[in-house]
Design a protein around this motif. Structure first.
Motif, short mmCIF file in Angstrom:
data_model
loop_
_atom_site.label_atom_id
_atom_site.label_comp_id
_atom_site.label_asym_id
_atom_site.label_seq_id
_atom_site.Cartn_x
_atom_site.Cartn_y
_atom_site.Cartn_z
N PRO A 57 0.73 -1.08 -0.04
CA PRO A 57 -0.08 0.00 0.03
C PRO A 57 0.89 1.20 0.06
CG PRO A 57 -0.64 -1.44 1.77
CD PRO A 57 0.75 -1.99 1.09
N SER A 58 2.12 1.30 0.38
CA SER A 58 2.99 2.26 0.39
C SER A 58 3.66 2.57 -0.92
CB SER A 58 4.04 2.01 1.64
OG SER A 58 4.79 1.00 1.42
N VAL A 61 3.54 4.66 -6.75
CA VAL A 61 2.46 5.19 -7.74
C VAL A 61 1.20 5.21 -7.20
CG1 VAL A 61 2.00 2.70 -8.07
CG2 VAL A 61 1.56 4.53 -9.66
N PHE A 62 0.78 4.86 -5.92
CA PHE A 62 -0.30 4.99 -5.15
C PHE A 62 -0.38 6.57 -4.77
CE2 PHE A 62 -0.66 0.38 -4.24
CZ PHE A 62 -1.17 0.27 -5.40
N HIS A 63 0.62 7.02 -4.52
CA HIS A 63 0.70 8.46 -3.71
C HIS A 63 0.99 9.48 -4.68
CE1 HIS A 63 0.13 5.94 -0.08
NE2 HIS A 63 0.89 5.08 -0.61
N TYR A 64 2.22 9.29 -5.44
CA TYR A 64 2.71 10.28 -6.13
C TYR A 64 2.78 10.32 -7.56
CZ TYR A 64 4.37 10.84 -1.16
OH TYR A 64 4.52 10.75 0.08
N ALA A 145 8.37 0.91 -1.94
CA ALA A 145 7.28 1.03 -0.78
C ALA A 145 7.87 2.27 0.14
CB ALA A 145 7.34 -0.37 -0.17
N ASN A 146 7.66 3.51 -0.04
CA ASN A 146 8.19 4.39 0.61
C ASN A 146 7.53 5.89 0.41
OD1 ASN A 146 9.91 6.92 1.16
ND2 ASN A 146 11.45 5.33 1.55
N LEU A 147 7.34 6.53 1.48
CA LEU A 147 6.28 7.81 1.30
C LEU A 147 7.28 9.13 1.11
CD1 LEU A 147 3.57 6.99 3.91
CD2 LEU A 147 3.69 6.33 1.42
N GLY A 148 8.41 8.95 0.98
CA GLY A 148 9.37 10.15 0.77
C GLY A 148 8.90 10.69 -0.62
N VAL A 149 9.13 11.99 -0.96
CA VAL A 149 8.81 12.52 -2.09
C VAL A 149 9.77 12.52 -2.79
CG1 VAL A 149 7.74 14.17 -3.40
CG2 VAL A 149 6.63 13.79 -1.32
N HIS A 150 10.29 11.71 -3.61
CA HIS A 150 11.54 11.77 -4.47
C HIS A 150 11.11 10.52 -5.65
CE1 HIS A 150 12.46 7.60 -2.62
NE2 HIS A 150 12.04 8.35 -1.37
#
Lengths: 354, 354
Positions: A57-58, A61-64, A145-150
């Motif tokens: 879930p991390s 592509v799902f977030h950024y 699988a990481n929420l950092g914006v990079h």
């Protein structure tokens, strides 16, 4: 070149009836998938059963929204041959999109080889009824699988394929489109030129409003001045004014459509004057008023040509060619689909026989 | 209100050491997930083990970027209480993003209830060292397995949580930022106001270029005139000029930051003059030249305050407050983190005790 491991399914699916195909709903038995890991590059290429992939879930592509895609088609000719239409252009454009979205480049030759192997394996899925085709969707998604914006350190490059019904079951019907005033699809310096998810997500709202008012698509104007024509829905747009075919020039916020490019080449080969330049919505309204707006049509992989019969701008409705398909539109449609289906000789060298 | 089924893991993970936490890398034992199906609404809510989810490669989020997210934090106070900071605002903003991206609304009260249950279950994952917190990421993705370009008929709303280290391990260090000239993050009429993946994907390229030149972040100007300040990196931006704190007004292409709103309220409560208005990059350059540019800082959930020590615009480098954190920036940081950690009384009613 990477090896491609092949794991054929032991459980092939039943093929849907040709008149139930529609678009993008059914998928063939197999898909191609290759992984990217920072420091290691692209690796572990395989053709395997079309199936769900486990995603954390991390996953970025799902977030950024770091993703790019392409769309092209394979066609079955009257002789039972399978043709690909300008696939090299799709992989070249995929790499241009990659550059904008900070995704590592793919090896275009390798991607084409993988595509050929995949289509060969699922060759029986290429439908052969008039107007049908196998729609091919290469895409890349950020899977770290990481929420950092990079930019992601991991990616998957996947090719899936979907047998696709005839776009024009009851003949080519011109559509009504509405010039969008409130929302913007893309702006110079943004991602409009790239084939990335965000452009499509951004366009859904305008599309929804157009549909509520009875229009099939929106015509997008530029994001800076809200004045110059860019694209229609997810197609490029052409106007025939007083004998000359005009399409917006590639300015950085317009997708460089492969069908668009093919149409320009066909027009030139038939000695129809064609211009790529900036064109304002006012010029089109004026041409309509003085009777020189002869044809309007969108171009894209799905429809090839989508003639426009009515254009709504502010409170005015411009009717084009009495709401019927124009001569040049029909000629372009016949020429391109003829080349794609193998009934017209491909003097452009666009098709690749499998 | 929907029932939430709870399936606790039988295999809890070992918690990472506090100085290895970083940001967005480790995840707690559980996640919340609820499904949406057209015609049925949101259904099947559950709290379950944090684990990969199977996704069809044709899932719309991979192709057309239809996704929204939020970010907020839970803090452990010196008394061992767990505080949530303004979570209602996050779910309200999530629904605003949903509206723009044509995603069905969530029930905000229900989402808050689900969040509380989830944090309670993983309460031991909220770190308690100074500056640490539990980062919470609610997000919604389009899951219909279909390649047609239209709003998805299926969605997943998921909440995952990640223990997060101190943003400022060695004290608050002002960063150097670069005014972006070539790329654009968002434009009026686009999705800039929504918290959606495409905005972040679009920003990666400018970020990459800034980093190559030794800058931590990019300052985004407006997409129409390339003249007015919008945001910095993924934070809102504030300028203190001649005693007045100025931040760009919410114009449709700027994210309505919750930390931004909190800062404005704190400034007002301390009788510091604060203005939300359009501010051009030229005004800032001028203020720097005439010695009235006193402080510059970004605000966001991750850093709370990120002071800016140097601003590069074209060929000029503006040094702000000798590259040190300013008095107002420090006051805002101390006040907000104090409220979040429970060491300063929350007179604003922002925190929710679990």
């Amino acid at each position: 070149m990477l090896d491609i491991r092949t794991e054929l399914t032991t459980n092939p699916k039943e093929k849907p009836a040709v008149d139930e195909l529609g678009f993008g709903h059914y998928f063939t038995d197999h898909m191609f998938i290759v992984e990217y890991t920072e420091g290691k590059g692209w690796h572990d290429a395989k053709i395997t059963q079309y199936q769900p992939i486990p995603m954390y879930p991390s996953s970025m592509v799902f977030h950024y929204g770091q993703s790019v895609f392409e769309g092209l088609k394979a066609y079955k000719t009257v002789d039972g041959e399978v043709l690909l239409f300008r696939p090299d252009r799709n992989f070249a454009r995929l790499n241009k999109s990659n550059e904008r979205l900070v995704i590592p480049a793919i090896d275009e030759e390798f991607a084409l080889e993988a595509l050929k192997q995949l289509v060969s394996i699922d060759r029986d899925w290429v439908p052969n009824a008039l107007g049908t085709s196998l729609y091919i969707r290469p895409f890349i998604i950020a899977t770290e699988a990481n929420l950092g914006v990079h930019p992601s350190k991991n990616y998957k490059f996947i090719i899936i394929m979907s047998p696709s019904g005839s776009y024009y079951k009851g003949g080519i019907n011109p559509v009504k489109i509405m010039v969008e005033q409130q929302f913007v699809r893309a702006v110079k310096g943004g991602t409009g030129e790239a084939k990335t998810g965000g452009n499509y997500a951004s366009a859904l709202k305008g599309q929804e409003i157009a549909e509520k008012e009875g229009y099939a698509q929106t015509l997008w104007l530029d994001g800076k001045e809200n004045k110059y024509v860019e694209e229609v829905g997810s197609m490029n747009i052409f106007f025939k004014i007083n004998g000359t075919v005009i399409t917006p020039e590639l300015n950085g916020s317009i997708l460089a459509g492969i069908t668009r490019d093919s149409m320009i080449q066909v027009l030139k080969s038939k000695n129809v004057p064609v211009e790529e330049r900036r064109i304002s919505i006012n010029e089109i309204v004026e041409a309509s008023h003085n009777g020189t707006l002869e044809e309007v049509f969108g171009t894209g992989t799905a429809a090839v040509i989508s003639p426009v019969g009515e254009l709504k701008y502010l409170d005015e409705k411009l009717i084009i060619n009495d709401g019927k398909i124009g001569e040049v539109s029909q000629m372009l449609y016949d020429t391109l689909t003829g080349i794609q289906n193998g009934t017209i000789e491909d003097t452009f060298g666009w098709t690749i026989k499998l």
